[in-house]
Design a protein around this motif. Structure first.
Motif, mmCIF file in Angstrom:
data_model
loop_
_atom_site.group_PDB
_atom_site.id
_atom_site.type_symbol
_atom_site.label_atom_id
_atom_site.label_comp_id
_atom_site.label_asym_id
_atom_site.label_seq_id
_atom_site.Cartn_x
_atom_site.Cartn_y
_atom_site.Cartn_z
ATOM 1 N N ILE A 36 8.604 15.564 -20.116
ATOM 2 C CA ILE A 36 7.329 15.581 -19.388
ATOM 3 C C ILE A 36 6.831 14.160 -19.075
ATOM 4 C CG2 ILE A 36 4.898 16.278 -19.504
ATOM 5 C CD1 ILE A 36 5.789 18.848 -20.864
ATOM 6 N N ASN A 37 6.818 13.284 -20.051
ATOM 7 C CA ASN A 37 6.454 11.861 -19.821
ATOM 8 C C ASN A 37 5.290 11.659 -18.881
ATOM 9 O OD1 ASN A 37 8.879 11.308 -21.120
ATOM 10 N ND2 ASN A 37 10.012 11.215 -19.193
ATOM 11 N N GLY A 58 1.153 12.438 -7.921
ATOM 12 C CA GLY A 58 1.761 11.783 -9.090
ATOM 13 C C GLY A 58 2.206 12.788 -10.133
ATOM 14 N N GLY A 59 1.823 14.059 -9.931
ATOM 15 C CA GLY A 59 2.139 15.106 -10.916
ATOM 16 C C GLY A 59 3.617 15.468 -10.926
ATOM 17 N N LYS A 60 4.040 15.998 -12.063
ATOM 18 C CA LYS A 60 5.466 16.296 -12.235
ATOM 19 C C LYS A 60 5.708 17.806 -12.319
ATOM 20 C CE LYS A 60 9.503 14.726 -14.815
ATOM 21 N NZ LYS A 60 10.015 13.836 -15.833
ATOM 22 N N PHE A 61 6.740 18.245 -11.624
ATOM 23 C CA PHE A 61 7.185 19.643 -11.665
ATOM 24 C C PHE A 61 8.435 19.714 -12.533
ATOM 25 C CE2 PHE A 61 10.392 22.577 -10.037
ATOM 26 C CZ PHE A 61 9.708 23.784 -10.025
ATOM 27 N N LEU A 62 8.441 20.671 -13.464
ATOM 28 C CA LEU A 62 9.626 20.844 -14.321
ATOM 29 C C LEU A 62 9.951 22.324 -14.457
ATOM 30 C CD1 LEU A 62 8.732 18.365 -17.157
ATOM 31 C CD2 LEU A 62 10.965 18.399 -16.059
ATOM 32 N N CYS A 63 11.169 22.665 -14.174
ATOM 33 C CA CYS A 63 11.560 24.072 -14.278
ATOM 34 C C CYS A 63 12.813 24.212 -15.141
ATOM 35 C CB CYS A 63 11.842 24.632 -12.883
ATOM 36 S SG CYS A 63 12.514 26.301 -12.928
#
Ligand SMILES: C[S@@+](CC[C@H](N)C(=O)[O-])C[C@H]1O[C@@H](n2cnc3c(N)ncnc32)[C@H](O)[C@@H]1O
Length: 279
Positions: free
Chosen positions: A81-82, A191-196
């Protein structure tokens, strides 16, 4: 003669339009439910029934089916996530809260402070959320998580409201993957991060054969013996095969507007983590 020609042309045009129209409606009205082709309008209801049936035994079955490996995959997902800018996390199709709980522990480990409403678990199935709430209270995490019953294809959140969007083993159950990805993009702040984290495609022919044997011969039997539910676990293994592979899925994420899209295979591609940023 001219009138005849005009009539023929008109008929031809109408027939072509009809063919186009039929093709379009076939393409847009049908989807997969495992290996079955079903109408898009019926899929969500059938998926709902699956997770209502498996909710109580969901965590136990995950451990048994994966030999506990799903825990390592989830730990690894959370370690990716960082987030630099903020802690606001939305875990969609969050089910019993596994990802959110890991993230909270990670933040606590790094002495980060959490505000109320920072961690949101959203799932379409109240039965799954209810199991999650009990688990959270057992682990002393009740105060930290907001549980929202909602559809990942039409999220009940404002634009730009989260710093990280996670989804684990959820997307292949959705009716419209692209719509869900568009929603992920909308609710993430710049700036948000997507993680799947999702099951993916094993390419090595030998391993694929072993994996298929295990999936189709063992998992539904386990489902029947432990959860008294063959068909939900048959659906599980079939739905994995219908989901786009690593490269196809990356293209869908890019289509929704994410940048720096990449993926990492876990356990030879049995699962994969895809990520991207909203800039
Ligand atoms: C396999 S479980 C994953 C749960 C959790 N993320 C985990 O990794 O343990 C899939 C979840 O997706 C949810 N789901 C399916 N369709 C959904 C939708 N359209 N919107 C939100 N959640 C959905 C189901 O209710 C279910 O809880």
């Amino acid at each position: 003669m001219a009138a005849q020609k005009k009539f023929l042309l008109k008929t031809l045009r109408a027939a072509t339009a009809n063919i186009r129209c039929n093709c379009h409606s076939n393409v847009s009205q049908e989807t997969h439910f495992g290996f079955e082709t079903v109408s898009k309008s019926s899929k969500a209801g059938r998926v709902h029934t699956v997770f209502e049936n498996v909710a109580e035994k969901y965590d136990l079955m995950n451990d048994l089916m994966s030999g506990g490996i799903h825990r390592a995959w989830k730990n690894y997902l959370v370690s990716q996530i960082n987030v630099l800018n903020g802690n606001r996390m939305l875990d969609v199709a969050g089910g019993t809260g596994d990802i959110a709980m890991r993230y909270i522990n990670q933040l606590k480990y790094h002495n980060k402070t959490l505000s109320t409403g920072d961690i949101v678990v959203c799932d379409i199935n109240q039965a799954m959320l209810d199991v999650g709430k009990i688990k959270a209270s057992r682990l002393g995490l009740s105060q930290e998580i907001i549980w929202v019953c909602g559809n990942g294809e039409d999220l009940p959140f404002q634009d730009n409201s989260f710093d990280v969007y996670t989804i684990a083993f959820g997307l292949r159950n959705f009716t419209n993957t692209q719509k869900a990805l568009d929603e992920a993009y909308r609710v993430l702040a710049p700036g948000g991060k997507f993680l799947c984290l999702e099951f993916s495609a094993v390419k090595n022919p030998f391993l694929k054969r072993l994996y298929d044997e295990y999936s189709f011969q063992v998992i539904p039997v386990m489902g029947e013996v432990i959860a008294k539910d063959w068909s939900s676990y048959q659906y599980l293994v079939e739905s994995i095969r219908q989901f786009p592979d690593q490269v196809e899925f990356s293209a869908l994420i890019t289509t929704s507007g994410f940048k720096f899209v990449k993926y990492e295979n876990l356990t030879f591609g049995v699962a994969a983590i895809h990520s991207g940023f909203k800039l």
